[in-house]
Design a protein around this motif. Structure first.
Motif, PDB file in Angstrom:
ATOM      1  N   ILE A 138       0.847  -1.189   0.000  1.00  0.00           N
ATOM      2  CA  ILE A 138       0.000   0.000   0.000  1.00  0.00           C
ATOM      3  C   ILE A 138       0.882   1.239   0.000  1.00  0.00           C
ATOM      4  O   ILE A 138       1.857   1.314   0.738  1.00  0.00           O
ATOM      5  CB  ILE A 138      -0.987   0.006   1.193  1.00  0.00           C
ATOM      6  N   GLY A 139       0.544   2.180  -0.868  1.00  0.00           N
ATOM      7  CA  GLY A 139       1.442   3.300  -1.054  1.00  0.00           C
ATOM      8  C   GLY A 139       0.772   4.651  -1.136  1.00  0.00           C
ATOM      9  O   GLY A 139      -0.448   4.769  -1.257  1.00  0.00           O
ATOM     10  N   TYR A 140       1.638   5.648  -1.062  1.00  0.00           N
ATOM     11  CA  TYR A 140       1.266   7.061  -1.003  1.00  0.00           C
ATOM     12  C   TYR A 140       0.451   7.340   0.262  1.00  0.00           C
ATOM     13  O   TYR A 140      -0.572   8.008   0.239  1.00  0.00           O
ATOM     14  CB  TYR A 140       0.522   7.514  -2.249  1.00  0.00           C
ATOM     15  N   ILE A 141       0.935   6.750   1.358  1.00  0.00           N
ATOM     16  CA  ILE A 141       0.378   7.111   2.653  1.00  0.00           C
ATOM     17  C   ILE A 141       0.510   8.631   2.804  1.00  0.00           C
ATOM     18  O   ILE A 141       1.482   9.218   2.356  1.00  0.00           O
ATOM     19  CB  ILE A 141       1.125   6.364   3.770  1.00  0.00           C
ATOM     20  N   PHE A 142      -0.429   9.252   3.401  1.00  0.00           N
ATOM     21  CA  PHE A 142      -0.660  10.690   3.540  1.00  0.00           C
ATOM     22  C   PHE A 142      -1.617  11.223   2.472  1.00  0.00           C
ATOM     23  O   PHE A 142      -2.063  12.358   2.556  1.00  0.00           O
ATOM     24  CB  PHE A 142       0.629  11.526   3.555  1.00  0.00           C
ATOM     25  N   LEU A 143      -1.931  10.410   1.472  1.00  0.00           N
ATOM     26  CA  LEU A 143      -2.997  10.772   0.537  1.00  0.00           C
ATOM     27  C   LEU A 143      -4.242   9.928   0.808  1.00  0.00           C
ATOM     28  O   LEU A 143      -5.241  10.069   0.108  1.00  0.00           O
ATOM     29  CB  LEU A 143      -2.549  10.571  -0.912  1.00  0.00           C
ATOM     30  N   LEU A 144      -4.175   9.036   1.797  1.00  0.00           N
ATOM     31  CA  LEU A 144      -5.254   8.099   2.109  1.00  0.00           C
ATOM     32  C   LEU A 144      -5.804   8.438   3.492  1.00  0.00           C
ATOM     33  O   LEU A 144      -5.473   7.806   4.492  1.00  0.00           O
ATOM     34  CB  LEU A 144      -4.731   6.658   2.062  1.00  0.00           C
ATOM     35  N   ASP A 145      -6.665   9.446   3.550  1.00  0.00           N
ATOM     36  CA  ASP A 145      -7.060  10.046   4.824  1.00  0.00           C
ATOM     37  C   ASP A 145      -7.668   9.042   5.801  1.00  0.00           C
ATOM     38  O   ASP A 145      -7.403   9.098   7.008  1.00  0.00           O
ATOM     39  CB  ASP A 145      -8.067  11.170   4.578  1.00  0.00           C
ATOM     40  N   TYR A 146      -8.480   8.126   5.298  1.00  0.00           N
ATOM     41  CA  TYR A 146      -9.167   7.185   6.183  1.00  0.00           C
ATOM     42  C   TYR A 146      -8.166   6.359   6.992  1.00  0.00           C
ATOM     43  O   TYR A 146      -8.361   6.124   8.195  1.00  0.00           O
ATOM     44  CB  TYR A 146     -10.071   6.251   5.368  1.00  0.00           C
ATOM     45  N   PHE A 147      -7.096   5.925   6.352  1.00  0.00           N
ATOM     46  CA  PHE A 147      -6.143   5.023   7.004  1.00  0.00           C
ATOM     47  C   PHE A 147      -5.272   5.738   8.034  1.00  0.00           C
ATOM     48  O   PHE A 147      -4.577   5.088   8.813  1.00  0.00           O
ATOM     49  CB  PHE A 147      -5.288   4.325   5.955  1.00  0.00           C
ATOM     50  N   GLU A 148      -5.304   7.069   8.050  1.00  0.00           N
ATOM     51  CA  GLU A 148      -4.555   7.831   9.047  1.00  0.00           C
ATOM     52  C   GLU A 148      -5.307   7.987  10.360  1.00  0.00           C
ATOM     53  O   GLU A 148      -4.738   8.429  11.356  1.00  0.00           O
ATOM     54  CB  GLU A 148      -4.232   9.227   8.507  1.00  0.00           C
ATOM     55  N   LYS A 149      -6.590   7.646  10.376  1.00  0.00           N
ATOM     56  CA  LYS A 149      -7.405   7.864  11.572  1.00  0.00           C
ATOM     57  C   LYS A 149      -6.859   7.090  12.770  1.00  0.00           C
ATOM     58  O   LYS A 149      -6.316   5.994  12.626  1.00  0.00           O
ATOM     59  CB  LYS A 149      -8.852   7.448  11.300  1.00  0.00           C
ATOM     60  N   ALA A 150      -7.010   7.676  13.943  1.00  0.00           N
ATOM     61  CA  ALA A 150      -6.479   7.066  15.167  1.00  0.00           C
ATOM     62  C   ALA A 150      -7.203   5.763  15.492  1.00  0.00           C
ATOM     63  O   ALA A 150      -8.404   5.612  15.241  1.00  0.00           O
ATOM     64  CB  ALA A 150      -6.619   8.038  16.325  1.00  0.00           C
ATOM     65  N   ASP A 151      -6.452   4.819  16.038  1.00  0.00           N
ATOM     66  CA  ASP A 151      -6.997   3.562  16.525  1.00  0.00           C
ATOM     67  C   ASP A 151      -6.428   3.335  17.923  1.00  0.00           C
ATOM     68  O   ASP A 151      -5.199   3.379  18.115  1.00  0.00           O
ATOM     69  CB  ASP A 151      -6.612   2.415  15.587  1.00  0.00           C
ATOM     70  N   ALA A 152      -7.306   3.093  18.888  1.00  0.00           N
ATOM     71  CA  ALA A 152      -6.875   3.024  20.286  1.00  0.00           C
ATOM     72  C   ALA A 152      -5.862   1.922  20.537  1.00  0.00           C
ATOM     73  O   ALA A 152      -4.950   2.076  21.361  1.00  0.00           O
ATOM     74  CB  ALA A 152      -8.097   2.837  21.188  1.00  0.00           C
ATOM     75  N   GLU A 153      -5.982   0.801  19.834  1.00  0.00           N
ATOM     76  CA  GLU A 153      -5.093  -0.338  20.087  1.00  0.00           C
ATOM     77  C   GLU A 153      -3.843  -0.315  19.223  1.00  0.00           C
ATOM     78  O   GLU A 153      -2.742  -0.630  19.694  1.00  0.00           O
ATOM     79  CB  GLU A 153      -5.850  -1.651  19.837  1.00  0.00           C
ATOM     80  N   TYR A 154      -3.975   0.074  17.954  1.00  0.00           N
ATOM     81  CA  TYR A 154      -2.867  -0.053  17.008  1.00  0.00           C
ATOM     82  C   TYR A 154      -2.193   1.276  16.659  1.00  0.00           C
ATOM     83  O   TYR A 154      -1.168   1.276  15.991  1.00  0.00           O
ATOM     84  CB  TYR A 154      -3.361  -0.725  15.724  1.00  0.00           C
TER      85      TYR A 154
END
Length: 338
Positions: A138-154
């Motif tokens: 998976i690439g171009y992290i920082f253009l994929l807003d959903y996947f940046e959301k905080a997760d309490a465990e991970y």
């Protein structure tokens, strides 16, 4: 046995590549000498490059586009190259992401980007349960807003998703996009624990440690680059950390601690047509080498040759060479001296 060798997920971008005579100061004019549209972003660039390296490689893609001309253009391009696009999602609410790429004759380029549907790509769209591949990238992290959301465990959603994918027995890989928001530590560090492979350039990786990759005279600071890679390994990357720059590529084996360096191919400046997608071409070469079980030295030789071949066209993939051409290509141009 997996039905697909490599699945590439992330950003789909319609690149409008404009060659300019210079990059102007604010309020001044530059002249556009050429304009081309191309399928760009991590997914098209990396997937098409993989197929050009070896057309027998089975490649599938995941991501989100808009119901528009640019989205159709990208999918047509992928399908013409034999890439499985069946799981690509069309957004009802956002256009296909696009980017105005201002490319100078020197190869330097500047990007003006609209996130579009990429920002809406989610875990549901990815459909982890249906993944059936050997390597997931998976690439171009920082253009994929959903996947940046905080997760309490991970820490964040991407880390949680990568863990789910690893639990399926699939090896995971990430790369990032260069940006200046200062979020690298916050977003990248939690994901490294769930990566088999992490691939990024020297500037991106240095933002994780604040160790400059260059000395004051602009020579590479190899000590800092290695320390940064060792820090990434300490964050939990399981197998390989790969860093690249204009002059060299580096691999740190996370299991043995072995550090490998290969200088880049010495392409004459006068033969360079552009460098859009060179990082994706390098990434594709790495993924191919990892898929085939190459040694670290062979991976870097392959990736650097594929990246160098990218420089001979104005878009991301037209000049990518096959695995059978790499030896002759390297012999013709040689490698830089560090």
């Amino acid at each position: 046995m997996a039905n697909t060798d490599i699945t590439i997920a992330g950003s789909f971008i319609a690149d409008l590549v404009k060659t300019t005579d210079c990059y102007p100061q604010a309020g001044m004019m530059a002249y556009i000498t050429d304009t081309k549209r191309a399928a760009g972003g991590c997914v098209p660039n990396t997937a098409v490059s993989l197929k050009k390296i070896d057309k027998e490689t089975k490649v599938s893609v995941r991501g989100k586009i808009g119901k528009d001309e640019n989205g159709g253009f990208i999918i047509d391009t992928l399908k013409k190259n034999g890439i499985d696009c069946d799981k690509v999602i069309c957004s009802e609410n956002a256009p296909t992401s696009y980017c105005d790429v201002m490319s100078q004759p020197s190869g330097e380029r500047t990007f003006f980007h609209a996130k579009g549907a990429n920002a809406l790509f989610s875990e549901k769209d990815l459909d982890v349960g249906s993944l059936d591949c050997k390597i997931f990238h998976i690439g171009y992290i920082f253009l994929l807003d959903y996947f940046e959301k905080a997760d309490a465990e991970y820490g964040n959603v991407l880390a949680r998703v990568l863990k789910k994918i690893q639990d399926k027995g699939i090896k995971t890989s990430i790369d990032v996009v260069s940006e200046s928001s200062g979020r690298y530590k916050e977003i990248i560090i939690p994901t490294l624990k769930y990566c088999n492979f992490a691939i990024m350039n020297e500037v991106e990786s240095s933002m994780l440690t604040d160790l400059p990759p260059y000395n004051e005279d602009n020579s590479l600071n190899l000590g800092n680059i290695r320390k940064t890679m060792e820090f990434m390994a300490s964050c939990g990357v399981k197998e390989k950390i790969i860093v690249h720059c204009k002059n060299a590529g580096f691999i740190l084996d996370c299991k043995t601690g072995e550090f490998t360096l290969i200088p880049s191919i010495n392409v004459p400046k006068e033969e360079i047509k552009g460098s859009v997608g060179a990082g994706d071409a390098f990434c594709a070469g790495c993924l191919y080498g990892l898929l085939k079980g190459m040694s670290d030295n062979e991976i870097l030789k392959t990736a650097s040759a594929v990246a160098a071949s990218n420089l001979f066209s104005k878009n991301s993939t037209d000049s990518i060479i096959s695995i059978d051409q790499i030896e002759n290509f390297e012999r013709k141009y040689g490698r830089k001296t560090l």
